[in-house]
Design a protein around this motif. Structure first.
Motif, PDB file in Angstrom:
ATOM      1  N   ARG A 120      39.123 -44.953  63.529  1.00  9.09           N
ATOM      2  CA  ARG A 120      39.679 -43.662  63.117  1.00  9.09           C
ATOM      3  C   ARG A 120      38.635 -42.549  63.190  1.00  9.09           C
ATOM      4  NH1 ARG A 120      43.353 -45.257  57.815  1.00  9.09           N
ATOM      5  NH2 ARG A 120      44.864 -46.538  58.934  1.00  9.09           N
ATOM      6  N   SER A 121      37.491 -42.797  62.558  1.00  5.43           N
ATOM      7  CA  SER A 121      36.489 -41.733  62.463  1.00  5.43           C
ATOM      8  C   SER A 121      35.480 -41.754  63.599  1.00  5.43           C
ATOM      9  CB  SER A 121      35.733 -41.858  61.130  1.00  5.43           C
ATOM     10  OG  SER A 121      34.945 -43.035  61.141  1.00  5.43           O
ATOM     11  N   ASN A 122      35.441 -42.842  64.343  1.00  4.44           N
ATOM     12  CA  ASN A 122      34.469 -43.035  65.421  1.00  4.44           C
ATOM     13  C   ASN A 122      33.032 -43.170  64.903  1.00  4.44           C
ATOM     14  OD1 ASN A 122      34.404 -43.490  68.217  1.00  4.44           O
ATOM     15  ND2 ASN A 122      33.445 -41.502  68.568  1.00  4.44           N
ATOM     16  N   ALA A 123      32.882 -43.288  63.605  1.00  2.77           N
ATOM     17  CA  ALA A 123      31.544 -43.435  63.021  1.00  2.77           C
ATOM     18  C   ALA A 123      31.022 -44.853  63.281  1.00  2.77           C
ATOM     19  CB  ALA A 123      31.609 -43.178  61.515  1.00  2.77           C
ATOM     20  N   PRO A 124      29.690 -45.011  63.377  1.00  4.34           N
ATOM     21  CA  PRO A 124      29.124 -46.351  63.577  1.00  4.34           C
ATOM     22  C   PRO A 124      29.464 -47.287  62.421  1.00  4.34           C
ATOM     23  CG  PRO A 124      27.467 -44.648  63.939  1.00  4.34           C
ATOM     24  CD  PRO A 124      28.661 -43.966  63.328  1.00  4.34           C
ATOM     25  N   VAL A 125      29.749 -48.517  62.768  1.00  7.98           N
ATOM     26  CA  VAL A 125      30.015 -49.562  61.782  1.00  7.98           C
ATOM     27  C   VAL A 125      29.200 -50.792  62.159  1.00  7.98           C
ATOM     28  CG1 VAL A 125      31.734 -51.136  60.803  1.00  7.98           C
ATOM     29  CG2 VAL A 125      32.347 -48.767  61.295  1.00  7.98           C
ATOM     30  N   LEU A 126      28.528 -51.357  61.175  1.00  6.67           N
ATOM     31  CA  LEU A 126      27.815 -52.603  61.410  1.00  6.67           C
ATOM     32  C   LEU A 126      28.776 -53.768  61.182  1.00  6.67           C
ATOM     33  CD1 LEU A 126      24.466 -51.995  59.477  1.00  6.67           C
ATOM     34  CD2 LEU A 126      25.103 -51.269  61.781  1.00  6.67           C
ATOM     35  N   ASN A 127      28.919 -54.573  62.198  1.00  4.16           N
ATOM     36  CA  ASN A 127      29.724 -55.779  62.068  1.00  4.16           C
ATOM     37  C   ASN A 127      28.748 -56.920  61.744  1.00  4.16           C
ATOM     38  OD1 ASN A 127      31.453 -57.915  62.257  1.00  4.16           O
ATOM     39  ND2 ASN A 127      32.042 -57.542  64.380  1.00  4.16           N
ATOM     40  N   ILE A 128      28.587 -57.178  60.462  1.00  4.48           N
ATOM     41  CA  ILE A 128      27.538 -58.107  60.012  1.00  4.48           C
ATOM     42  C   ILE A 128      27.979 -59.557  60.208  1.00  4.48           C
ATOM     43  CG2 ILE A 128      26.197 -58.887  58.021  1.00  4.48           C
ATOM     44  CD1 ILE A 128      26.216 -56.046  57.016  1.00  4.48           C
ATOM     45  N   LYS A 129      27.136 -60.293  60.884  1.00  9.21           N
ATOM     46  CA  LYS A 129      27.421 -61.703  61.143  1.00  9.21           C
ATOM     47  C   LYS A 129      26.840 -62.611  60.066  1.00  9.21           C
ATOM     48  CE  LYS A 129      29.475 -60.756  64.964  1.00  9.21           C
ATOM     49  NZ  LYS A 129      30.945 -60.903  65.027  1.00  9.21           N
ATOM     50  N   ASP A 130      25.725 -62.187  59.520  1.00 14.32           N
ATOM     51  CA  ASP A 130      25.158 -62.964  58.422  1.00 14.32           C
ATOM     52  C   ASP A 130      24.136 -62.107  57.684  1.00 14.32           C
ATOM     53  OD1 ASP A 130      24.914 -65.028  56.686  1.00 14.32           O
ATOM     54  OD2 ASP A 130      23.998 -66.419  58.092  1.00 14.32           O
ATOM     55  N   MET A 131      23.912 -62.443  56.440  1.00 13.25           N
ATOM     56  CA  MET A 131      22.897 -61.740  55.665  1.00 13.25           C
ATOM     57  C   MET A 131      22.257 -62.693  54.666  1.00 13.25           C
ATOM     58  SD  MET A 131      24.855 -59.410  52.807  1.00 13.25           S
ATOM     59  CE  MET A 131      25.216 -58.117  53.968  1.00 13.25           C
ATOM     60  N   GLY A 132      21.045 -62.349  54.303  1.00 15.16           N
ATOM     61  CA  GLY A 132      20.308 -63.203  53.385  1.00 15.16           C
ATOM     62  C   GLY A 132      18.841 -63.205  53.773  1.00 15.16           C
ATOM     63  N   VAL A 133      18.156 -64.254  53.460  1.00 16.59           N
ATOM     64  CA  VAL A 133      16.761 -64.406  53.887  1.00 16.59           C
ATOM     65  C   VAL A 133      16.799 -65.130  55.226  1.00 16.59           C
ATOM     66  CG1 VAL A 133      14.501 -65.320  53.302  1.00 16.59           C
ATOM     67  CG2 VAL A 133      16.030 -64.517  51.496  1.00 16.59           C
ATOM     68  N   LEU A 134      16.786 -64.358  56.308  1.00 19.63           N
ATOM     69  CA  LEU A 134      17.007 -64.921  57.636  1.00 19.63           C
ATOM     70  C   LEU A 134      15.781 -64.826  58.531  1.00 19.63           C
ATOM     71  CD1 LEU A 134      20.464 -63.214  58.339  1.00 19.63           C
ATOM     72  CD2 LEU A 134      20.066 -65.505  57.436  1.00 19.63           C
ATOM     73  N   LEU A 135      14.939 -63.828  58.285  1.00 22.73           N
ATOM     74  CA  LEU A 135      13.830 -63.556  59.191  1.00 22.73           C
ATOM     75  C   LEU A 135      12.513 -63.980  58.558  1.00 22.73           C
ATOM     76  CD1 LEU A 135      14.959 -59.967  60.283  1.00 22.73           C
ATOM     77  CD2 LEU A 135      15.445 -62.133  61.412  1.00 22.73           C
ATOM     78  N   PRO A 136      11.542 -64.360  59.397  1.00 18.06           N
ATOM     79  CA  PRO A 136      10.220 -64.689  58.842  1.00 18.06           C
ATOM     80  C   PRO A 136       9.625 -63.468  58.163  1.00 18.06           C
ATOM     81  CG  PRO A 136      10.329 -65.128  61.223  1.00 18.06           C
ATOM     82  CD  PRO A 136      11.598 -64.469  60.850  1.00 18.06           C
ATOM     83  N   SER A 137       8.987 -63.668  57.019  1.00 17.35           N
ATOM     84  CA  SER A 137       8.418 -62.518  56.312  1.00 17.35           C
ATOM     85  C   SER A 137       7.060 -62.160  56.895  1.00 17.35           C
ATOM     86  CB  SER A 137       8.293 -62.827  54.831  1.00 17.35           C
ATOM     87  OG  SER A 137       7.552 -64.009  54.658  1.00 17.35           O
TER      88      SER A 137
END
Lengths: 57, 177
Positions: free
Chosen positions: A40-57
């Motif tokens: 509707r608004s054409n604004a960016p939307v993040l389609n999140i596939k996963d979240m949490g502690v996923l990446l090496p710190s």
């Protein structure tokens, strides 16, 4: 949901799960996502596939 | 489903694979509960869910990247009445009295793989701080279309991002899971 900076995001796990527990949303989280636009608004939307502690710190 | 998930917890320690059968369950039911169970505890394992009938168990499974189901079943074929499939999915029929031996041999097949194979993993094309999300990036991504098989939509990752927890939907999500 809304991410920092005001970006809108949707998170639907479906049958997939990469992280074993729900992240604590009070703390910063790592996200894996694809980019989309709101139909509707054409604004960016993040389609999140996963979240949490996923990446090496 | 909770009962089966609990049984996973009982059996899962130290194993890479699980084989569960329950004569009290009608054919097909264990296949139905498989997705729910996998969310709970066994996403990183290959599982067979044989249903049983008159001494015969039938089961099916789907694999993960890097684990060849066909090869693993070929190793156990001497215990099976019938089986077939490919790297990513398979089905089998066997006598119930062979279930324990099959479970052990299937586990042995999985043990031959490096441990990394069973770590849940996803594909990320590149890191992307959220500051970069804007029209210029969308214009660039538009040039990559059309997406589909062989040209998947790019997947990004961003680290240490804050979610606005004043957002009602975010609150509902975090407390309902």
């Amino acid at each position: 949901m809304t991410m920092e900076g005001g970006l809108s995001a949707v998170f639907w796990r479906g049958a997939r799960q990469l992280t074993p527990v729900s992240p604590d949303l009070e703390k910063p989280v790592d996200i894996v996502f694809q980019l989309d636009r709101d139909r509707r608004s054409n604004a960016p939307v993040l389609n999140i596939k996963d979240m949490g502690v996923l990446l090496p710190s | 489903m909770k009962e089966i998930a609990a049984r996973f917890d009982d059996f899962a320690d130290g194993r890479r694979t699980l084989v569960l059968a329950d004569p009290s369950r009608p054919l097909g039911l264990l296949g139905i509960v498989h997705p729910e169970s996998s969310r709970n505890s066994v996403m990183d394992r290959r599982s067979f869910f044989p249903s049983t009938f008159k001494g015969i168990a039938r089961g099916s499974a789907r694999s993960i990247h890097g684990f060849d189901l066909q090869q693993a079943l070929a190793r156990t074929s001497g215990l099976l009445l019938k089986w077939g499939g490919h790297k990513m999915a398979a089905g089998l029929t066997l006598s119930i009295d062979k279930l324990d031996a099959f479970a052990d041999e299937f586990e042995n097949a999985a043990a031959a793989y490096p441990s990394e194979t069973f770590i849940p993993a996803g594909r990320v094309d590149m890191p992307l701080p959220l500051d970069f999300v804007g029209d210029e990036l969308f214009d660039t991504l538009d040039r990559l279309e059309p997406h589909g098989y062989g040209n998947p939509r790019p997947t990004f990752a961003a680290g240490k991002v804050r979610v606005n927890t004043n957002d009602a939907s975010a609150k509902g999500w975090s407390t309902s899971r």
